[in-house]
Design a protein around this motif. Structure first.
Motif, PDB file in Angstrom:
ATOM      1  N   ASP A 234       0.858  -1.189   0.000  1.00  0.00           N
ATOM      2  CA  ASP A 234       0.000   0.000   0.000  1.00  0.00           C
ATOM      3  C   ASP A 234       0.891   1.234   0.000  1.00  0.00           C
ATOM      4  O   ASP A 234       1.503   1.582   1.011  1.00  0.00           O
ATOM      5  N   LEU A 235       0.989   1.904  -1.139  1.00  0.00           N
ATOM      6  CA  LEU A 235       1.865   3.074  -1.266  1.00  0.00           C
ATOM      7  C   LEU A 235       1.085   4.386  -1.238  1.00  0.00           C
ATOM      8  O   LEU A 235       1.603   5.433  -1.647  1.00  0.00           O
ATOM      9  N   SER A 236      -0.136   4.340  -0.717  1.00  0.00           N
ATOM     10  CA  SER A 236      -0.916   5.568  -0.585  1.00  0.00           C
ATOM     11  C   SER A 236      -0.432   6.361   0.620  1.00  0.00           C
ATOM     12  O   SER A 236       0.236   5.826   1.518  1.00  0.00           O
ATOM     13  N   HIS A 237      -0.769   7.632   0.646  1.00  0.00           N
ATOM     14  CA  HIS A 237      -0.355   8.494   1.754  1.00  0.00           C
ATOM     15  C   HIS A 237      -1.029   8.093   3.065  1.00  0.00           C
ATOM     16  O   HIS A 237      -0.638   8.539   4.138  1.00  0.00           O
ATOM     17  N   LYS A 238      -2.031   7.226   2.979  1.00  0.00           N
ATOM     18  CA  LYS A 238      -2.772   6.805   4.170  1.00  0.00           C
ATOM     19  C   LYS A 238      -2.091   5.662   4.924  1.00  0.00           C
ATOM     20  O   LYS A 238      -2.498   5.335   6.039  1.00  0.00           O
ATOM     21  N   ASN A 239      -1.073   5.042   4.324  1.00  0.00           N
ATOM     22  CA  ASN A 239      -0.415   3.917   4.978  1.00  0.00           C
ATOM     23  C   ASN A 239       0.313   4.387   6.235  1.00  0.00           C
ATOM     24  O   ASN A 239       1.280   5.152   6.148  1.00  0.00           O
ATOM     25  N   PRO A 240      -0.093   3.922   7.417  1.00  0.00           N
ATOM     26  CA  PRO A 240       0.497   4.403   8.671  1.00  0.00           C
ATOM     27  C   PRO A 240       1.821   3.732   9.028  1.00  0.00           C
ATOM     28  O   PRO A 240       2.453   4.098  10.015  1.00  0.00           O
ATOM     29  N   LEU A 241       2.237   2.742   8.225  1.00  0.00           N
ATOM     30  CA  LEU A 241       3.442   1.986   8.560  1.00  0.00           C
ATOM     31  C   LEU A 241       4.712   2.513   7.912  1.00  0.00           C
ATOM     32  O   LEU A 241       5.820   2.278   8.402  1.00  0.00           O
ATOM     33  N   ILE A 242       4.582   3.221   6.790  1.00  0.00           N
ATOM     34  CA  ILE A 242       5.779   3.655   6.066  1.00  0.00           C
ATOM     35  C   ILE A 242       6.548   4.690   6.883  1.00  0.00           C
ATOM     36  O   ILE A 242       6.021   5.737   7.262  1.00  0.00           O
ATOM     37  N   THR A 243       7.816   4.385   7.134  1.00  0.00           N
ATOM     38  CA  THR A 243       8.633   5.250   7.987  1.00  0.00           C
ATOM     39  C   THR A 243       8.922   6.607   7.352  1.00  0.00           C
ATOM     40  O   THR A 243       9.012   6.731   6.127  1.00  0.00           O
ATOM     41  N   THR A 244       9.079   7.599   8.205  1.00  0.00           N
ATOM     42  CA  THR A 244       9.481   8.932   7.742  1.00  0.00           C
ATOM     43  C   THR A 244      10.999   9.092   7.795  1.00  0.00           C
ATOM     44  O   THR A 244      11.524  10.144   7.430  1.00  0.00           O
ATOM     45  N   ASN A 245      11.692   8.057   8.258  1.00  0.00           N
ATOM     46  CA  ASN A 245      13.153   8.070   8.320  1.00  0.00           C
ATOM     47  C   ASN A 245      13.694   7.739   6.930  1.00  0.00           C
ATOM     48  O   ASN A 245      13.689   6.580   6.507  1.00  0.00           O
ATOM     49  N   ARG A 246      14.179   8.731   6.210  1.00  0.00           N
ATOM     50  CA  ARG A 246      14.596   8.537   4.822  1.00  0.00           C
ATOM     51  C   ARG A 246      15.736   7.531   4.692  1.00  0.00           C
ATOM     52  O   ARG A 246      15.826   6.799   3.707  1.00  0.00           O
ATOM     53  N   LYS A 247      16.605   7.484   5.681  1.00  0.00           N
ATOM     54  CA  LYS A 247      17.749   6.574   5.620  1.00  0.00           C
ATOM     55  C   LYS A 247      17.305   5.122   5.579  1.00  0.00           C
ATOM     56  O   LYS A 247      17.941   4.282   4.923  1.00  0.00           O
TER      57      LYS A 247
END
Length: 336
Positions: A234-247
């Motif tokens: 799920d690559l939508s902006h609603k996915n709560p699991l995708i980290t905001t840590n770019r590294k």
């Protein structure tokens, strides 16, 4: 800890890397680079690495896993010990490294230790990846004595709250205790192996615990802690699991706010030259990203492996990757 880990891993290959296996390894890489230069697949040797799926069953309900979210469409089951031996007998001469996992929890196959022991009689390096819920003292001892060389244990959190936010139905304390049991049993039996790798997949829910998991890994007796990026469906902006840590993310947000791979896949893939993948029922698939065996290239129980590896179906698949990888759906979300 890191240098000691790599030293032990290198030592574990001494005595099992035969001339034929070494030639396979070198030939795999040579064929791969020649293929890139010529823009057509050139296969010089059979693969030095293989993956065999023990089972598609699992006790957890991880939301980004096809098994966990019950979206796997292919037949489900577990490989039998006789079928496992049949595969090994067909690939042992060129196989140096064997991963005993694909989908599912490998410890749910009651013959796993027998498979490891059999592979060891063929002088093959064995590795499993587990959620460790079934890693009891008895199971740990059987795996150690079977000759397992490496075990990767998923522990994506340092508390029940963060761990179970992804490993749904999982028990943090049980996993932590089982890791202690494994490392203590290994010490009591005076074995150097298996090497214990603690794997921490970074999500938004646990991204603040990266430093803490490294400390915990040392406390539990792990030989190495690996911080790993997550694959998301799920690559939508609603996915709560995708980290905001770019590294530690494979993804970046586009103008619409949804997520896309930071690194676009190139028209190449080393795995198609170095690693063979077998599902529990014998299908030979291109790689572990083919979760549903959509691109089955043959069945190892029905044909020789060499015929499949160098066959028209596999060569056509490789040719397509070299020409335009993004046309293959399982490659569009691949971080390799």
């Amino acid at each position: 800890m890191t240098w000691n880990f790599y030293t032990k891993e290198i030592i574990s290959y001494v005595g099992i890397i035969s001339f034929k296996r070494l030639m396979s390894l070198l030939g795999n890489y040579a064929g791969y680079f020649i293929s890139i230069l010529l823009k057509r697949p050139v296969i010089l040797c059979l693969p030095y690495s293989s993956s065999i799926e023990p089972t598609t069953n699992c006790n957890l309900k991880c939301p980004e896993c096809p098994v966990g979210k019950s979206s796997l469409t292919r037949n489900k089951g577990s490989i039998s010990f006789p079928n496992f031996k049949e595969i090994i007998n067909k690939i042992e001469k060129h196989t140096l490294y064997l991963s005993l996992y694909l989908q599912g929890e490998p410890l749910l196959n009651c013959d796993l230790d027998k498979m490891i022991a059999f592979a060891c009689t063929r002088k093959i390096y064995t590795c499993i990846s587990t959620n460790a819920h079934f890693l009891t003292a008895q199971v740990s001892e059987r795996l150690i004595k079977a000759g397992l060389k490496k075990i990767i244990i998923s522990l994506d959190g340092v508390s029940q709250e963060t761990y179970s936010s992804y490993r749904i139905n999982g028990e943090f304390e049980k996993v932590a205790q089982n890791i202690r049991i494994l490392t203590n049993t290994r010490k009591e039996l005076k074995y150097q192996y298996p090497l214990v790798v603690l794997q921490f997949i970074v999500f938004r829910t646990n991204e603040h615990e990266i430093a803490t998991i490294k400390t915990l890994g040392k406390e539990l007796g792990a030989d190495r802690v690996e911080i790993k990026t997550a694959q998301h469906y799920d690559l939508s902006h609603k996915n709560p699991l995708i980290t905001t840590n770019r590294k530690f993310s494979r993804y970046q947000q586009n103008q619409s706010g949804n997520w896309e791979l930071k690194k676009k896949p190139q028209n190449r893939c080393l795995r198609l030259w170095t690693n063979s993948v077998f599902t529990w029922d014998g299908a030979v698939i291109p790689c572990c990203y083919d979760k549903d065996a959509t691109y089955s290239l043959g069945n190892i129980y029905q044909r020789s492996f060499k015929t499949i590896w160098k066959g028209i179906a596999f060569m056509t698949y490789r040719r397509g990757i070299l020409k335009d990888r993004k046309q293959v759906d399982i490659c569009r979300n691949c971080g390799e």
